[in-house]
Design an enzyme around this catalytic site. Structure first.
Site, short mmCIF file in Angstrom:
data_model
loop_
_atom_site.label_atom_id
_atom_site.label_comp_id
_atom_site.label_asym_id
_atom_site.label_seq_id
_atom_site.Cartn_x
_atom_site.Cartn_y
_atom_site.Cartn_z
CE1 TYR A 219 -12.99 11.79 -2.41
CE2 TYR A 219 -11.55 12.67 -0.84
CZ TYR A 219 -12.85 13.10 -2.16
OH TYR A 219 -12.56 13.42 -2.55
CD GLU B 206 -13.82 4.06 -2.25
OE1 GLU B 206 -14.78 3.32 -1.07
OE2 GLU B 206 -13.74 5.05 -2.29
CE1 TYR C 16 -7.69 -8.69 -0.10
CE2 TYR C 16 -6.69 -7.89 2.10
CZ TYR C 16 -7.17 -7.62 0.72
OH TYR C 16 -6.81 -6.29 -0.13
CG HIS D 179 -2.47 -1.12 1.05
ND1 HIS D 179 -3.30 -1.47 1.77
CD2 HIS D 179 -2.10 -1.81 0.85
CE1 HIS D 179 -4.44 -2.20 1.65
NE2 HIS D 179 -3.48 -2.71 0.99
#
Length: 379
Positions: free
Chosen positions: A255, A245, A266, A152
């Site tokens: 957001y 998204e 997961y 990430h």
């Protein structure tokens, strides 16, 4: 604001292959028959492509090489002067973009994962490209604080029409950081071209929030582009298991991640009961189940007139391209996924871009990745 989950899908399967595409392979979509032209291959996990005014292309390989393609030929030698990158997990050499005035200053920007004794992070370097080498390199941004996580990183960049540089920074797998204003993780950052902070950034008067932040609550945006008419910045963002998204990036907005999401962990457990909350921006469209969206681009070319104004999204998990219609009615955007194609292609689509001459290009995220151009197939 209306957003769609799936809407009616028209899934079209082209040639079913699990090996690198061969030159001039053709497949059918709803409106057009396409030809895939392989421009370069044998690249190690290509991540991004930028188009030079001379007609050449720059391509990043995640393990730390910057490559040049000229006249559809891959230069045998990587460009010199690329910084050392942390090619670990999802990290490595990520995005490459040109300065808006590249023709006069030859400046390019690289985002990459960087490692020190304090951990890993996302950095942006600016340098001058001359004689197949980078010169006058300087780091203009570093996401802080660092952490040990190897995923990430975000790393997508774009210049808007006013010359501001936007960078996505993932939550680094530590989801709570996306709601912490004193942390760059889980955000979109906005900078001047030299890395300094614009005076009108939304949080510059707030001592509890880092000045570089333009938004908060972003999990891991992997696509970023500029709307060709409005000049707004749009992004695609990885959800967890579901809840990918598309967002319109607006100054100072939150957001929602991880307070709101359409996804789950997961292993299937609940992250939050909320798919929307007051003060948090809902996505314009979400994919549940996840497709793992990557690069995105608005199409404005002439080769495929029926696609003009639509948003094209690469996908990693589902190995496809998603075509989304975008309309603006009564002050609200409405998005609808119209078609998925390249299913069965068998390769992860890491990036999709439109070149200045209006042609769509894709990168395949494989150990022997390819640079592929999409053309109309001749009758």
């Amino acid at each position: 604001m209306r957003f769609s989950n799936f809407g009616p899908l028209s899934v079209l399967i082209g040639w079913l292959i699990s090996v690198p595409v061969q030159a001039d392979m053709q497949f059918q979509t709803q409106e057009y028959r396409l030809k895939l032209e392989v421009v370069a291959e044998g690249l190690s996990h290509p991540w991004s492509i930028a188009f030079l005014p001379s007609g050449g292309q720059l391509v990043t390989e995640r393990d730390g090489r910057l490559r040049l393609i000229q006249q559809d030929q891959l230069h045998p030698d990587p460009i010199a002067g690329v910084p050392d990158v942390a090619a670990t997990g999802q990290g490595g050499l990520l995005d490459v973009v040109l300065h808006p005035d590249y023709e006069n200053n030859q400046l390019i920007y690289l985002s990459y994962a960087d490692a020190t004794a304090e951990g890993l992070t996302t950095r942006v370097m600016r340098a001058r490209l001359q004689n197949h080498a980078l010169h006058d390199a300087e780091v203009i941004f570093e996401a802080l604080p660092r952490s040990s996580a190897g995923h990430h990183f975000g790393g997508r960049m774009v210049f808007d029409q006013a010359g501001f540089l936007y960078l996505s920074v993932g939550d680094r797998g530590e989801r709570a950081r996306a709601q912490q204003g004193d942390d760059h993780a889980g955000s979109i950052v906005r900078l001047h071209d030299d890395g300094s902070v614009p005076a009108d950034n939304p949080f510059v008067e707030n001592p509890a929030v880092r000045d570089e932040l333009y938004t908060l609550g972003n999990r891991n945006p992997q696509g970023i582009t500029v709307h060709p008419q409005t000049g707004e910045v749009w992004s695609s963002e990885h959800g967890p298991r579901g809840g990918d998204e598309i967002n319109r990036i607006m100054a100072g907005m939150n957001y929602g991640w991880p307070e709101v999401t359409y996804g789950v962990n997961y292993i299937g457990t609940t992250i939050t009961e909320h798919t929307e909350l007051p003060g948090m921006v809902s996505p314009l469209l979400h994919w549940t189940p996840s497709i793992a969206p990557s690069g995105i681009t608005f199409y404005t070319g002439d080769d495929f007139p029926a696609w003009q104004g639509q948003l094209f999204n690469g996908a990693l998990k589902d190995r496809l391209i998603s075509r989304v219609s975008v309309t603006y009615e009564q002050g609200e955007y409405q998005l609808q996924e119209e078609e998925r194609f390249l299913q069965g292609f068998g390769q992860r689509i890491r990036d999709i871009r439109q070149s200045p001459d209006g042609v769509l290009w894709i990168l395949t995220d494989e150990t022997r990745g390819q640079v592929v151009r999409l053309r109309p197939a001749s009758d």
